[in-house]
Write a protein that holds these residues in place. Structure first.
Motif, PDB file in Angstrom:
ATOM      1  N   UNK A 197       0.814  -1.208   0.000  1.00 35.23           N
ATOM      2  CA  UNK A 197       0.000   0.000   0.000  1.00 35.23           C
ATOM      3  C   UNK A 197       0.848   1.258   0.000  1.00 35.23           C
ATOM      4  N   UNK A 198       0.145   2.398  -0.048  1.00 34.45           N
ATOM      5  CA  UNK A 198       0.838   3.680   0.106  1.00 34.45           C
ATOM      6  C   UNK A 198       0.003   4.547   1.054  1.00 34.45           C
ATOM      7  N   UNK A 199       0.219   5.850   1.038  1.00 38.49           N
ATOM      8  CA  UNK A 199      -0.491   6.684   2.020  1.00 38.49           C
ATOM      9  C   UNK A 199      -1.996   6.718   1.764  1.00 38.49           C
ATOM     10  N   UNK A 200      -2.449   6.331   0.562  1.00 44.10           N
ATOM     11  CA  UNK A 200      -3.882   6.360   0.275  1.00 44.10           C
ATOM     12  C   UNK A 200      -4.597   5.116   0.790  1.00 44.10           C
ATOM     13  N   UNK A 201      -3.840   4.108   1.244  1.00 45.91           N
ATOM     14  CA  UNK A 201      -4.491   2.859   1.656  1.00 45.91           C
ATOM     15  C   UNK A 201      -4.259   2.563   3.140  1.00 45.91           C
ATOM     16  N   UNK A 202      -3.941   3.626   3.901  1.00 41.59           N
ATOM     17  CA  UNK A 202      -3.698   3.371   5.320  1.00 41.59           C
ATOM     18  C   UNK A 202      -4.969   2.871   5.997  1.00 41.59           C
ATOM     19  N   UNK A 203      -4.803   1.984   7.008  1.00 38.55           N
ATOM     20  CA  UNK A 203      -5.957   1.534   7.792  1.00 38.55           C
ATOM     21  C   UNK A 203      -5.692   1.906   9.246  1.00 38.55           C
ATOM     22  N   UNK A 204      -6.741   1.854  10.067  1.00 35.79           N
ATOM     23  CA  UNK A 204      -6.556   2.138  11.492  1.00 35.79           C
ATOM     24  C   UNK A 204      -5.611   1.109  12.103  1.00 35.79           C
ATOM     25  N   UNK A 223      -7.062   4.727  21.321  1.00 33.20           N
ATOM     26  CA  UNK A 223      -8.202   5.468  20.773  1.00 33.20           C
ATOM     27  C   UNK A 223      -8.452   5.033  19.322  1.00 33.20           C
ATOM     28  N   UNK A 224      -7.391   4.897  18.552  1.00 33.03           N
ATOM     29  CA  UNK A 224      -7.544   4.438  17.160  1.00 33.03           C
ATOM     30  C   UNK A 224      -8.179   3.050  17.127  1.00 33.03           C
ATOM     31  N   UNK A 225      -7.713   2.165  18.016  1.00 36.68           N
ATOM     32  CA  UNK A 225      -8.269   0.800  18.064  1.00 36.68           C
ATOM     33  C   UNK A 225      -9.747   0.850  18.428  1.00 36.68           C
ATOM     34  N   UNK A 226     -10.114   1.774  19.345  1.00 35.65           N
ATOM     35  CA  UNK A 226     -11.519   1.876  19.763  1.00 35.65           C
ATOM     36  C   UNK A 226     -12.391   2.355  18.601  1.00 35.65           C
ATOM     37  N   UNK A 230     -15.469   0.278  16.913  1.00 38.89           N
ATOM     38  CA  UNK A 230     -16.813   0.853  16.775  1.00 38.89           C
ATOM     39  C   UNK A 230     -17.360   0.598  15.360  1.00 38.89           C
ATOM     40  N   UNK A 231     -16.523   0.871  14.366  1.00 41.27           N
ATOM     41  CA  UNK A 231     -16.959   0.671  12.969  1.00 41.27           C
ATOM     42  C   UNK A 231     -17.227  -0.818  12.718  1.00 41.27           C
ATOM     43  N   UNK A 232     -16.274  -1.670  13.142  1.00 42.15           N
ATOM     44  CA  UNK A 232     -16.414  -3.111  12.906  1.00 42.15           C
ATOM     45  C   UNK A 232     -17.673  -3.639  13.593  1.00 42.15           C
ATOM     46  N   UNK A 233     -17.891  -3.208  14.850  1.00 44.12           N
ATOM     47  CA  UNK A 233     -19.070  -3.643  15.601  1.00 44.12           C
ATOM     48  C   UNK A 233     -20.353  -3.256  14.869  1.00 44.12           C
ATOM     49  N   UNK A 234     -20.413  -2.009  14.381  1.00 44.02           N
ATOM     50  CA  UNK A 234     -21.628  -1.547  13.692  1.00 44.02           C
ATOM     51  C   UNK A 234     -21.890  -2.381  12.445  1.00 44.02           C
ATOM     52  N   UNK A 235     -20.817  -2.670  11.688  1.00 44.88           N
ATOM     53  CA  UNK A 235     -20.994  -3.450  10.454  1.00 44.88           C
ATOM     54  C   UNK A 235     -21.468  -4.867  10.788  1.00 44.88           C
ATOM     55  N   UNK A 371      -4.611  -6.127  15.656  1.00 41.55           N
ATOM     56  CA  UNK A 371      -3.891  -5.020  16.291  1.00 41.55           C
ATOM     57  C   UNK A 371      -4.466  -4.738  17.677  1.00 41.55           C
ATOM     58  N   UNK A 372      -5.799  -4.767  17.795  1.00 42.39           N
ATOM     59  CA  UNK A 372      -6.433  -4.543  19.092  1.00 42.39           C
ATOM     60  C   UNK A 372      -5.974  -5.608  20.079  1.00 42.39           C
TER      61      UNK A 372
END
Lengths: 522, 216
Positions: A197-204, A223-226, A230-235, A371-372
């Motif tokens: 990847x590059x800077x356009x494909x960064x993930x949390x 905080x980033x992991x949280x 949150x996003x993963x839980x909602x999905x 990562x979490x």
């Protein structure tokens, strides 16, 4: 029925394991978040911007995986043709390949034309998740009677309208479910985005790793992991709601359709394309391990099996051979721990309500990113006063946590399928409770434990995310060595990484094939 | 509801099969309101004959006509032949009313009008008030009635029934057979009924003005 008394306490082992290695790490993570400084981190635009980038990338990856996976699911699960079983097994291959291997394979295949960045990352994600789409949607598709679409045609619908209003409508919950899983995998991707990847494909996930290992800012990482959780839980909640909408369909799979006329060509074309799509990156990897600028070479392979440490200037990468030995040791330890913990969790399903609750709780690590999990474990057990990193225990423990849900998923149905009256018969014939229980469930337990342990080994061999947090700098696993090799320029490091990746592919697929064969025999 | 006469269904030297002919060519005529019962053991080709007439399988030779229309090479959705299978095959994501309204909607009828038509047909098959129900809550006989109403709602020129009662128990089978015969007579359309049960073939053909049995 007379169960041995110890059986009602089997939940205690998985419970202790979960408390020690899941609840306490998550609590440590929580402690970092519940902190006066958290508000300023939440107001920082960086994690939100990265979340937006990752969501966009994951949406495109999901759309691509569906676009390629749906025709594959249709042909591979519904039509009868020569080599169908082989093609279906082949479609599973991308899912069992370690992420770093896929990243490397895509660099070997398309790196020359696409370089690093968005396009190659979404292609690699779509490839990794093809099996998710084929398996989940295919399992639903095969229960839909093909005559349903014919009925719609007889009622006046054209071919596309009949497909859209009948088949696609019936498949929608399964497609939504598969899409959610692909989205989550792509949104929380680490290995692929780090390597190609590059800077356009960064993930949390990559941000958490950077904040933890380079910036040493644990609170920002938490905080980033949280935010990611949150996003993963909602999905996942949305996906569960979609699944609840699923109705109809036969309980048993339909008879396979024999393609005729033009359909035969279409089926053949999709099957061949599917095989090419799955095999091309793997073949590119093998090719890269045997080629240098001047032609064919075995230098990368001999570099692999020499015990000398590969030196990359200031970064010592470590000997590939010792990384292989280390990875195998970790995999073996993971297999044993996961088989025991997961096996006991599966056994506890057979007993009381507490057992069932804990067996469900063992599925929790599935929804938590590497990562979490890695960061939480690091915070709880990787720094003074309790630093277990030097013991080498943290990697297999984290891997076992990731593998336990798979072990439970494999073991529970087999144990449930065993007739409990066998235990009663054995007891009637004079066996003591433990002996009677083992007579009934022992044979299933033995096979299931070996199969599940093998699966856990395979997971551990290829795991990259948690290992990149928890492995010591001087004790990398094979995927970490591959990542380090790719991080430095030169065709030698790329060639050795490719050879190492081929070894990893052989080890992983052999294990999974052995497990699959063992499972089918039972 | 199609209560006007559609014209008879004719098979002329019709050759059925997949790669090679399964049977000698068929020639027959079914008058409007009559039933041709095709009876024979499993694998004799009776379902293939039905599939060829309905357009599910291409004919290897010969012609199929309804009234003055040659439908031999028409795609299935342009043949105007209603199909009822052994299983009701109701669309699981639609309720009872929307299942029945499916055909009229495909013909471009407005949603409300199609639903009203569906309710009329549901009354016709003794399922008045069932429109809002999920199809999961229907018994086998009720589901088969909905399937029949759905086939009729598309205003077919002929009806093909592929062992429609074989998943039902005996008393229900007899009652539903009577109802289907009444529907065919009232709609004045030709019907083909495939069964492996000679007794059922007799019931279906004796109940109409001019019925025929084709043994395979």
């Amino acid at each position: 029925m007379s169960h041995p008394r110890w059986l009602s306490w089997t939940w205690a082992v998985p419970a202790l394991f979960l408390v020690a290695f899941l609840a306490i790490p998550l609590a440590s993570l929580g402690r970092e978040i519940i902190n006066p400084g958290t508000a300023s981190y939440l107001l920082d635009p960086l994690p939100w911007r990265v979340a937006g980038l990752a969501a966009g990338q994951a949406l495109v990856s999901t759309a691509l995986a569906l676009a390629i996976g749906l025709p594959m699911a249709n042909v591979l699960t519904r039509y009868r043709f020569r080599g169908r079983r082989w093609a279906l097994a082949l479609a599973t291959v991308p899912f069992v390949l370690p992420t770093v291997v896929v990243a490397l394979a895509f660099r070997a295949l398309l790196g020359g034309s696409l370089g690093s960045g968005f396009a190659i990352v979404v292609l690699a994600h779509a490839y990794l998740n093809l099996a998710v789409v084929v398996r989940i949607v295919g399992a639903r598709w095969i229960t839909i009677d093909p005559r349903m679409e014919l009925t719609a045609r007889a009622l006046g619908a054209g071919p596309w309208t009949a497909f859209r209003t009948v088949t696609l409508s019936a498949l929608r919950p399964a497609i939504a479910s598969a899409a959610a899983i692909v989205f989550v995998f792509s949104f929380t991707s680490l290995g692929v985005v780090l390597l190609i990847g590059d800077s356009s494909t960064r993930t949390l996930e990559s941000l958490v790793l950077r904040q933890t290992s380079i910036l040493l800012d644990f609170q920002a990482a938490a905080v980033s992991a949280a935010i990611q959780a949150l996003v993963v839980g909602s999905v996942l909640v949305w996906a569960a709601r979609q699944r609840a909408l699923q109705r109809g369909g036969s309980a048993r799979p339909m008879r396979l359709i024999r393609p005729r006329g033009r359909a035969r060509w279409a089926v053949g074309a999709v099957a061949v394309a599917a095989a090419l799509i799955v095999l091309a990156p793997v073949l590119a990897l093998v090719w890269a391990s045997l080629r240098s600028g001047s032609g064919w070479t075995l230098a990368w392979w001999s570099g692999l099996f020499g015990s000398n440490t590969i030196d990359a200037g200031s970064t010592r990468i470590g000997s590939p051979l010792s990384a292989m030995a280390r990875s195998l040791t970790f995999a073996l330890a993971t297999g044993v721990v996961a088989a025991v913990v997961g096996g006991l969790a599966a056994v506890s399903v057979l007993t009381g309500r507490i057992g069932r609750a804990f067996a469900i709780a063992t599925a929790l690590p599935l929804g938590i990113s590497a990562a979490t999990l890695g960061l939480g474990t690091l915070l709880a057990y990787g720094r003074p006063p309790l630093d277990l990193r030097a013991t080498g225990l943290l990697v297999p423990i984290a891997h076992a946590l990731i593998a336990v849900p798979l072990v439970v998923a494999v073991a529970t149905p087999t144990l449930r399928a065993t007739d409990p009256r066998l235990v009663t018969v054995a007891a009637n014939l004079g066996a003591r409770p433990t002996r009677a229980w083992w007579t009934g469930y022992g044979p299933a337990m033995r096979t299931v434990m070996v199969a599940a342990g093998g699966l856990a080994c395979a997971v551990s061999l290829g795991e990259f995310g948690a290992a990149s947090f928890l492995a010591r700098a001087d004790g990398p696993t094979v995927p970490l060595v591959i990542a380090r090799l790719l991080g430095r320029p030169g065709e030698a490091s790329f060639g050795v990484a490719a050879a190492l990746a081929v070894v990893l592919v052989i080890m992983t697929t052999t294990l999974v094939a052995a497990v699959d064969r063992g499972g089918r025999r039972t | 509801m199609n209560e006007s006469e559609s014209g008879g269904l004719r098979a002329i030297e019709l050759v059925i099969g997949y790669d090679a002919p399964l049977h000698d060519p068929f020639t027959f005529t079914i008058d409007p309101g009559s039933v041709l019962a095709i009876v024979g053991p499993s694998g004799c080709g009776k379902s293939t004959l039905l599939a060829t007439i309905a357009g599910l399988t291409p004919a290897l030779g010969g012609r199929v006509e309804i009234g003055s229309r040659d439908i031999t090479t028409l795609p299935i959705n342009e043949r105007r032949i209603g199909m009822v299978f052994q299983e009701a095959l109701l669309f699981p994501h639609l309720n009872v009313r929307d299942n029945v309204a499916y055909g009229p909607r495909r013909a471009g009828v407005a949603r409300e009008e199609a639903r009203a038509e569906a309710d009329r047909l549901l009354t016709w098959v003794d399922l008045e008030g069932y429109g809002d129900r999920s199809i999961e809550h229907l018994s086998g006989g009720q589901a088969q009635r909905v399937s029949l109403a759905r086939a009729l709602a598309a205003k077919p020129d002929a009806l093909c029934l592929d062992e429609p009662f074989s998943a039902l128990d005996a008393p229900l089978r007899a009652r539903l057979a009577e109802d289907v015969l009444a529907v065919i007579a009232r709609a004045r359309i030709p019907a083909i009924h495939v069964t492996h049960d000679p007794l059922e073939a007799q019931t279906m053909t004796h109940g109409t003005g001019g019925g025929y049995i084709l043994s395979m």
